[in-house]
Design a protein around this motif. Structure first.
Motif, PDB file in Angstrom:
ATOM      1  N   ARG A 199      24.455 -28.845 -22.772  1.00 62.24           N
ATOM      2  CA  ARG A 199      23.203 -29.199 -22.587  1.00 62.24           C
ATOM      3  C   ARG A 199      23.348 -30.563 -21.794  1.00 62.24           C
ATOM      4  O   ARG A 199      23.967 -31.607 -21.977  1.00 62.24           O
ATOM      5  CB  ARG A 199      22.365 -29.448 -23.829  1.00 62.24           C
ATOM      6  N   ARG A 200      22.379 -30.802 -20.746  1.00 64.29           N
ATOM      7  CA  ARG A 200      22.203 -31.617 -19.857  1.00 64.29           C
ATOM      8  C   ARG A 200      21.640 -33.059 -20.493  1.00 64.29           C
ATOM      9  O   ARG A 200      22.138 -34.044 -20.134  1.00 64.29           O
ATOM     10  CB  ARG A 200      21.552 -31.227 -18.722  1.00 64.29           C
ATOM     11  N   PHE A 201      20.585 -32.811 -21.189  1.00 63.18           N
ATOM     12  CA  PHE A 201      19.982 -33.961 -21.823  1.00 63.18           C
ATOM     13  C   PHE A 201      19.952 -33.857 -23.124  1.00 63.18           C
ATOM     14  O   PHE A 201      19.721 -32.854 -23.850  1.00 63.18           O
ATOM     15  CB  PHE A 201      18.464 -33.714 -21.477  1.00 63.18           C
ATOM     16  N   ARG A 202      20.713 -34.935 -24.009  1.00 65.75           N
ATOM     17  CA  ARG A 202      21.178 -34.896 -25.363  1.00 65.75           C
ATOM     18  C   ARG A 202      21.297 -36.431 -25.764  1.00 65.75           C
ATOM     19  O   ARG A 202      21.297 -37.052 -24.797  1.00 65.75           O
ATOM     20  CB  ARG A 202      22.268 -33.976 -25.793  1.00 65.75           C
ATOM     21  N   PRO A 203      21.175 -36.687 -26.970  1.00 63.97           N
ATOM     22  CA  PRO A 203      21.285 -38.112 -27.332  1.00 63.97           C
ATOM     23  C   PRO A 203      22.702 -38.659 -26.885  1.00 63.97           C
ATOM     24  O   PRO A 203      23.725 -38.035 -26.761  1.00 63.97           O
ATOM     25  CB  PRO A 203      21.638 -37.852 -28.771  1.00 63.97           C
ATOM     26  N   GLY A 204      22.804 -39.797 -26.215  1.00 65.91           N
ATOM     27  CA  GLY A 204      23.854 -40.374 -25.513  1.00 65.91           C
ATOM     28  C   GLY A 204      23.856 -40.054 -24.081  1.00 65.91           C
ATOM     29  O   GLY A 204      24.603 -40.658 -23.547  1.00 65.91           O
ATOM     30  N   ALA A 205      23.026 -39.083 -23.709  1.00 62.66           N
ATOM     31  CA  ALA A 205      22.950 -38.890 -22.240  1.00 62.66           C
ATOM     32  C   ALA A 205      22.367 -40.078 -21.477  1.00 62.66           C
ATOM     33  O   ALA A 205      21.685 -40.966 -21.922  1.00 62.66           O
ATOM     34  CB  ALA A 205      22.291 -37.609 -21.771  1.00 62.66           C
ATOM     35  N   PRO A 206      22.652 -40.136 -20.045  1.00 59.53           N
ATOM     36  CA  PRO A 206      21.902 -41.254 -19.159  1.00 59.53           C
ATOM     37  C   PRO A 206      20.565 -41.712 -19.584  1.00 59.53           C
ATOM     38  O   PRO A 206      20.214 -42.596 -19.692  1.00 59.53           O
ATOM     39  CB  PRO A 206      22.349 -41.105 -17.967  1.00 59.53           C
ATOM     40  N   LEU A 207      19.883 -40.777 -19.611  1.00 62.68           N
ATOM     41  CA  LEU A 207      18.504 -41.098 -19.716  1.00 62.68           C
ATOM     42  C   LEU A 207      17.732 -40.887 -21.152  1.00 62.68           C
ATOM     43  O   LEU A 207      16.674 -41.059 -21.205  1.00 62.68           O
ATOM     44  CB  LEU A 207      17.539 -39.742 -18.882  1.00 62.68           C
ATOM     45  N   TRP A 208      18.533 -40.819 -22.024  1.00 64.72           N
ATOM     46  CA  TRP A 208      18.205 -40.237 -23.365  1.00 64.72           C
ATOM     47  C   TRP A 208      17.281 -41.886 -23.745  1.00 64.72           C
ATOM     48  O   TRP A 208      16.076 -41.683 -24.251  1.00 64.72           O
ATOM     49  CB  TRP A 208      19.349 -40.335 -24.423  1.00 64.72           C
ATOM     50  N   ASP A 209      17.744 -42.975 -23.703  1.00 65.41           N
ATOM     51  CA  ASP A 209      17.040 -44.189 -24.167  1.00 65.41           C
ATOM     52  C   ASP A 209      15.747 -44.431 -23.287  1.00 65.41           C
ATOM     53  O   ASP A 209      14.638 -44.639 -23.991  1.00 65.41           O
ATOM     54  CB  ASP A 209      17.901 -45.483 -23.926  1.00 65.41           C
ATOM     55  N   THR A 210      15.690 -43.902 -21.963  1.00 67.36           N
ATOM     56  CA  THR A 210      14.483 -44.101 -21.264  1.00 67.36           C
ATOM     57  C   THR A 210      13.337 -43.144 -21.944  1.00 67.36           C
ATOM     58  O   THR A 210      12.229 -43.568 -22.063  1.00 67.36           O
ATOM     59  CB  THR A 210      14.800 -43.963 -19.811  1.00 67.36           C
ATOM     60  N   VAL A 211      13.819 -42.026 -22.027  1.00 64.72           N
ATOM     61  CA  VAL A 211      12.791 -40.943 -22.402  1.00 64.72           C
ATOM     62  C   VAL A 211      12.116 -41.114 -23.826  1.00 64.72           C
ATOM     63  O   VAL A 211      11.034 -41.121 -24.140  1.00 64.72           O
ATOM     64  CB  VAL A 211      13.395 -39.499 -22.336  1.00 64.72           C
ATOM     65  N   THR A 212      13.309 -41.654 -24.618  1.00 63.31           N
ATOM     66  CA  THR A 212      12.732 -42.099 -25.922  1.00 63.31           C
ATOM     67  C   THR A 212      11.685 -42.943 -26.191  1.00 63.31           C
ATOM     68  O   THR A 212      10.790 -43.233 -26.798  1.00 63.31           O
ATOM     69  CB  THR A 212      13.878 -42.106 -26.998  1.00 63.31           C
ATOM     70  N   ARG A 213      12.018 -44.149 -25.091  1.00 62.89           N
ATOM     71  CA  ARG A 213      11.235 -45.295 -25.136  1.00 62.89           C
ATOM     72  C   ARG A 213       9.872 -44.632 -24.582  1.00 62.89           C
ATOM     73  O   ARG A 213       8.790 -45.295 -25.312  1.00 62.89           O
ATOM     74  CB  ARG A 213      11.804 -46.240 -24.137  1.00 62.89           C
ATOM     75  N   LEU A 214       9.914 -44.040 -23.773  1.00 64.23           N
ATOM     76  CA  LEU A 214       8.492 -43.436 -23.116  1.00 64.23           C
ATOM     77  C   LEU A 214       7.597 -42.595 -24.089  1.00 64.23           C
ATOM     78  O   LEU A 214       6.571 -42.442 -24.208  1.00 64.23           O
ATOM     79  CB  LEU A 214       8.863 -42.692 -21.782  1.00 64.23           C
TER      80      LEU A 214
END
Length: 161
Positions: free
Chosen positions: A87-102
């Motif tokens: 999976r490209r998007f999972r916890p620890g992926a580069p954008l995970w923190d940004t997406v969860t914050r949003l």
């Protein structure tokens, strides 16, 4: 043709190669193997075949072996079938923190996709679709993180509908 899809078998691939050798059209080959013409076209395209009538230069890297070979195509299919999909998007992926914050600030996945495209206009690797975000959220194991993130969605359903 039935309503259920089945993978192309080794016999089908051999029949495709034989039909090409006989000079058959893709539609004739598709009728012979009882498949859709688009299925035969995709199979040929993904395994190195080029239409002799197409005079345009090939795009991309030149192929090592021109033409369609059933054995090579079957070996490639077998290798891809056992290859683990990551999976490209999972916890620890580069954008995970940004997406969860949003998500925690009550943005919808569709809005997040637009925000990411504006934040990184030239980095396609940092663009996500809303479906990728939904899939990643609902694929999380049960726990506080999942329940918190799902609750931050506007619908906040426990299961995906």
């Amino acid at each position: 043709m039935g309503t259920n899809y089945t993978q192309i078998s080794c016999e089908d691939r051999a029949m495709i190669q034989w039909g090409l050798g006989q000079g058959w059209t893709q539609r004739a080959i598709a009728r012979c193997v009882d498949r859709s013409p688009s299925t035969v076209s995709r199979e040929l395209r993904r395994n190195g075949w080029r239409n002799p009538a197409d005079k345009s230069p090939p795009i991309g890297r030149p192929r090592k072996v021109p033409g369609y070979h059933a054995v090579t195509a079957q070996q490639r299919a077998n290798k891809l079938a056992v290859k683990a999909r990551r999976r490209r998007f999972r916890p620890g992926a580069p954008l995970w923190d940004t997406v969860t914050r949003l998500l925690r600030t009550k943005h919808s996945p569709e809005q997040i996709c637009g925000i990411l495209r504006r934040m990184h206009p030239y980095a396609r690797a940092l663009h996500l679709s809303h479906e990728t975000i939904y899939t990643a959220l609902y694929a999380l194991p049960r726990g506080t993180l999942r329940s918190e993130l799902v609750a931050s969605l506007r619908q906040s359903r426990k299961r995906r509908r």
